[in-house]
Motif scaffolding. Structure first.
Motif, PDB file in Angstrom:
ATOM      1  N   LEU A 284      -1.151   6.791 -47.609  1.00 28.97           N
ATOM      2  CA  LEU A 284      -0.744   6.673 -46.209  1.00 28.97           C
ATOM      3  C   LEU A 284       0.024   5.374 -46.016  1.00 28.97           C
ATOM      4  O   LEU A 284      -0.326   4.352 -46.601  1.00 28.97           O
ATOM      5  N   THR A 285       1.038   5.430 -45.200  1.00 25.67           N
ATOM      6  CA  THR A 285       1.742   4.228 -44.780  1.00 25.67           C
ATOM      7  C   THR A 285       1.215   3.879 -43.400  1.00 25.67           C
ATOM      8  O   THR A 285       1.287   4.696 -42.482  1.00 25.67           O
ATOM      9  N   LEU A 286       0.652   2.678 -43.278  1.00 24.23           N
ATOM     10  CA  LEU A 286      -0.026   2.278 -42.041  1.00 24.23           C
ATOM     11  C   LEU A 286       0.547   0.986 -41.490  1.00 24.23           C
ATOM     12  O   LEU A 286       0.859   0.066 -42.238  1.00 24.23           O
ATOM     13  N   ARG A 287       0.636   0.926 -40.191  1.00 23.65           N
ATOM     14  CA  ARG A 287       0.983  -0.324 -39.510  1.00 23.65           C
ATOM     15  C   ARG A 287      -0.314  -1.063 -39.191  1.00 23.65           C
ATOM     16  O   ARG A 287      -1.364  -0.433 -39.072  1.00 23.65           O
ATOM     17  N   PRO A 288      -0.263  -2.376 -39.054  1.00 25.90           N
ATOM     18  CA  PRO A 288      -1.476  -3.111 -38.699  1.00 25.90           C
ATOM     19  C   PRO A 288      -2.111  -2.554 -37.427  1.00 25.90           C
ATOM     20  O   PRO A 288      -1.423  -2.264 -36.447  1.00 25.90           O
ATOM     21  N   HIS A 289      -3.413  -2.360 -37.471  1.00 24.95           N
ATOM     22  CA  HIS A 289      -4.254  -1.875 -36.378  1.00 24.95           C
ATOM     23  C   HIS A 289      -4.017  -0.412 -36.013  1.00 24.95           C
ATOM     24  O   HIS A 289      -4.522   0.057 -35.003  1.00 24.95           O
ATOM     25  N   GLU A 290      -3.271   0.317 -36.827  1.00 26.91           N
ATOM     26  CA  GLU A 290      -3.135   1.762 -36.627  1.00 26.91           C
ATOM     27  C   GLU A 290      -4.412   2.407 -37.176  1.00 26.91           C
ATOM     28  O   GLU A 290      -4.702   2.332 -38.364  1.00 26.91           O
ATOM     29  N   LYS A 291      -5.167   3.047 -36.312  1.00 27.78           N
ATOM     30  CA  LYS A 291      -6.491   3.543 -36.690  1.00 27.78           C
ATOM     31  C   LYS A 291      -6.420   4.859 -37.448  1.00 27.78           C
ATOM     32  O   LYS A 291      -5.600   5.721 -37.145  1.00 27.78           O
ATOM     33  N   ILE A 292      -7.318   4.945 -38.431  1.00 26.66           N
ATOM     34  CA  ILE A 292      -7.494   6.184 -39.177  1.00 26.66           C
ATOM     35  C   ILE A 292      -8.981   6.523 -39.189  1.00 26.66           C
ATOM     36  O   ILE A 292      -9.831   5.662 -38.957  1.00 26.66           O
ATOM     37  N   ARG A 293      -9.280   7.772 -39.409  1.00 27.96           N
ATOM     38  CA  ARG A 293     -10.668   8.237 -39.536  1.00 27.96           C
ATOM     39  C   ARG A 293     -10.927   8.568 -40.988  1.00 27.96           C
ATOM     40  O   ARG A 293     -10.125   9.236 -41.644  1.00 27.96           O
TER      41      ARG A 293
ATOM     42  N   VAL B   2     -10.308   2.632 -52.168  1.00 26.11           N
ATOM     43  CA  VAL B   2      -8.987   2.314 -51.625  1.00 26.11           C
ATOM     44  C   VAL B   2      -8.318   1.302 -52.541  1.00 26.11           C
ATOM     45  O   VAL B   2      -8.960   0.410 -53.079  1.00 26.11           O
ATOM     46  N   SER B   3      -7.018   1.449 -52.703  1.00 26.69           N
ATOM     47  CA  SER B   3      -6.203   0.425 -53.351  1.00 26.69           C
ATOM     48  C   SER B   3      -4.929   0.272 -52.526  1.00 26.69           C
ATOM     49  O   SER B   3      -4.600   1.132 -51.714  1.00 26.69           O
ATOM     50  N   ALA B   4      -4.248  -0.835 -52.730  1.00 28.56           N
ATOM     51  CA  ALA B   4      -3.085  -1.151 -51.906  1.00 28.56           C
ATOM     52  C   ALA B   4      -1.797  -0.911 -52.672  1.00 28.56           C
ATOM     53  O   ALA B   4      -1.760  -1.036 -53.894  1.00 28.56           O
ATOM     54  N   GLY B   5      -0.788  -0.592 -51.932  1.00 29.61           N
ATOM     55  CA  GLY B   5       0.538  -0.489 -52.502  1.00 29.61           C
ATOM     56  C   GLY B   5       1.283  -1.764 -52.204  1.00 29.61           C
ATOM     57  O   GLY B   5       1.025  -2.800 -52.795  1.00 29.61           O
ATOM     58  N   PHE B   6       2.123  -1.736 -51.207  1.00 32.60           N
ATOM     59  CA  PHE B   6       2.903  -2.919 -50.868  1.00 32.60           C
ATOM     60  C   PHE B   6       3.042  -3.037 -49.359  1.00 32.60           C
ATOM     61  O   PHE B   6       2.732  -2.113 -48.615  1.00 32.60           O
ATOM     62  N   TYR B   7       3.550  -4.186 -48.936  1.00 27.36           N
ATOM     63  CA  TYR B   7       3.802  -4.434 -47.520  1.00 27.36           C
ATOM     64  C   TYR B   7       5.305  -4.418 -47.304  1.00 27.36           C
ATOM     65  O   TYR B   7       6.044  -5.148 -47.969  1.00 27.36           O
ATOM     66  N   ASN B   8       5.766  -3.570 -46.414  1.00 30.78           N
ATOM     67  CA  ASN B   8       7.176  -3.511 -46.063  1.00 30.78           C
ATOM     68  C   ASN B   8       7.389  -4.409 -44.849  1.00 30.78           C
ATOM     69  O   ASN B   8       7.032  -4.042 -43.732  1.00 30.78           O
ATOM     70  N   GLU B   9       7.948  -5.575 -45.091  1.00 27.73           N
ATOM     71  CA  GLU B   9       8.105  -6.562 -44.025  1.00 27.73           C
ATOM     72  C   GLU B   9       9.073  -6.103 -42.933  1.00 27.73           C
ATOM     73  O   GLU B   9       8.881  -6.397 -41.761  1.00 27.73           O
ATOM     74  N   ASP B  10      10.090  -5.349 -43.319  1.00 26.62           N
ATOM     75  CA  ASP B  10      11.076  -4.880 -42.342  1.00 26.62           C
ATOM     76  C   ASP B  10      10.443  -3.972 -41.290  1.00 26.62           C
ATOM     77  O   ASP B  10      10.786  -4.022 -40.119  1.00 26.62           O
ATOM     78  N   PHE B  11       9.527  -3.116 -41.706  1.00 24.78           N
ATOM     79  CA  PHE B  11       8.904  -2.153 -40.801  1.00 24.78           C
ATOM     80  C   PHE B  11       7.457  -2.496 -40.466  1.00 24.78           C
ATOM     81  O   PHE B  11       6.803  -1.767 -39.732  1.00 24.78           O
ATOM     82  N   GLN B  12       6.932  -3.600 -41.003  1.00 20.38           N
ATOM     83  CA  GLN B  12       5.539  -4.019 -40.819  1.00 20.38           C
ATOM     84  C   GLN B  12       4.582  -2.868 -41.143  1.00 20.38           C
ATOM     85  O   GLN B  12       3.789  -2.435 -40.316  1.00 20.38           O
ATOM     86  N   GLN B  13       4.685  -2.376 -42.364  1.00 19.82           N
ATOM     87  CA  GLN B  13       3.858  -1.256 -42.813  1.00 19.82           C
ATOM     88  C   GLN B  13       3.241  -1.569 -44.170  1.00 19.82           C
ATOM     89  O   GLN B  13       3.871  -2.188 -45.017  1.00 19.82           O
ATOM     90  N   TYR B  14       2.003  -1.103 -44.339  1.00 17.53           N
ATOM     91  CA  TYR B  14       1.313  -1.191 -45.622  1.00 17.53           C
ATOM     92  C   TYR B  14       1.234   0.204 -46.226  1.00 17.53           C
ATOM     93  O   TYR B  14       1.058   1.187 -45.519  1.00 17.53           O
ATOM     94  N   ARG B  15       1.308   0.273 -47.525  1.00 17.39           N
ATOM     95  CA  ARG B  15       1.064   1.539 -48.217  1.00 17.39           C
ATOM     96  C   ARG B  15      -0.332   1.436 -48.828  1.00 17.39           C
ATOM     97  O   ARG B  15      -0.626   0.516 -49.579  1.00 17.39           O
ATOM     98  N   VAL B  16      -1.196   2.393 -48.479  1.00 14.40           N
ATOM     99  CA  VAL B  16      -2.592   2.368 -48.889  1.00 14.40           C
ATOM    100  C   VAL B  16      -2.932   3.690 -49.583  1.00 14.40           C
ATOM    101  O   VAL B  16      -2.551   4.760 -49.107  1.00 14.40           O
ATOM    102  N   VAL B  17      -3.654   3.603 -50.705  1.00 20.49           N
ATOM    103  CA  VAL B  17      -4.033   4.779 -51.477  1.00 20.49           C
ATOM    104  C   VAL B  17      -5.538   5.000 -51.343  1.00 20.49           C
ATOM    105  O   VAL B  17      -6.331   4.091 -51.601  1.00 20.49           O
ATOM    106  N   PHE B  18      -5.923   6.206 -50.932  1.00 12.60           N
ATOM    107  CA  PHE B  18      -7.330   6.580 -50.779  1.00 12.60           C
ATOM    108  C   PHE B  18      -7.711   7.557 -51.880  1.00 12.60           C
ATOM    109  O   PHE B  18      -6.954   8.482 -52.176  1.00 12.60           O
ATOM    110  N   ASP B  19      -8.875   7.357 -52.456  1.00 10.56           N
ATOM    111  CA  ASP B  19      -9.419   8.277 -53.454  1.00 10.56           C
ATOM    112  C   ASP B  19     -10.812   8.660 -52.988  1.00 10.56           C
ATOM    113  O   ASP B  19     -11.714   7.812 -52.951  1.00 10.56           O
ATOM    114  N   ALA B  20     -10.980   9.911 -52.588  1.00  9.63           N
ATOM    115  CA  ALA B  20     -12.252  10.376 -52.022  1.00  9.63           C
ATOM    116  C   ALA B  20     -12.426  11.856 -52.336  1.00  9.63           C
ATOM    117  O   ALA B  20     -11.440  12.566 -52.573  1.00  9.63           O
ATOM    118  N   PRO B  21     -13.669  12.342 -52.283  1.00  3.96           N
ATOM    119  CA  PRO B  21     -13.891  13.780 -52.455  1.00  3.96           C
ATOM    120  C   PRO B  21     -13.174  14.565 -51.351  1.00  3.96           C
ATOM    121  O   PRO B  21     -12.997  14.075 -50.229  1.00  3.96           O
TER     122      PRO B  21
END
Length: 87
Positions: free
Chosen positions: A5-14, A56-75
């Motif tokens: 998922l690409t997430l912006r700071p404080h963008e909530k996920i469940r 969870v592991s992290a990808g990178f931070y896109n400074e231009d769009f203020q987005q993080y790439r986050v990888v989730f591994d779950a059942p």
């Protein structure tokens, strides 16, 4: 294969019944992820278990769009989705 998922700071996920979001940070080595009030520092070096069987592991931070790439591994039984889908 994990969910990316690409997430912006404080963008909530469940994650199941838990609410999570990434926090904005000046630290370039880790991403702070708040899961129901507990902060985990996520990196691209190794997976971090944030909930039972949810890693969870992290990808990178896109400074231009203020987005993080986050990888989730779950059942597959554990639903992970953006909170905006509940509206």
């Amino acid at each position: 294969m994990g969910l990316v998922l690409t997430l912006r700071p404080h963008e909530k996920i469940r994650i199941g019944k838990a609410v999570a979001y990434v926090e904005l940070s000046d630290d370039i080595d880790s991403i702070p992820m708040n899961v129901d009030g507990t902060v985990f520092y996520v990196t691209d070096k190794k997976k971090v278990e944030i909930l039972l069987d949810v890693y969870v592991s992290a990808g990178f931070y896109n400074e231009d769009f203020q987005q993080y790439r986050v990888v989730f591994d779950a059942p597959r039984e554990i639903k992970i989705f953006r909170e905006e889908l509940l509206r």
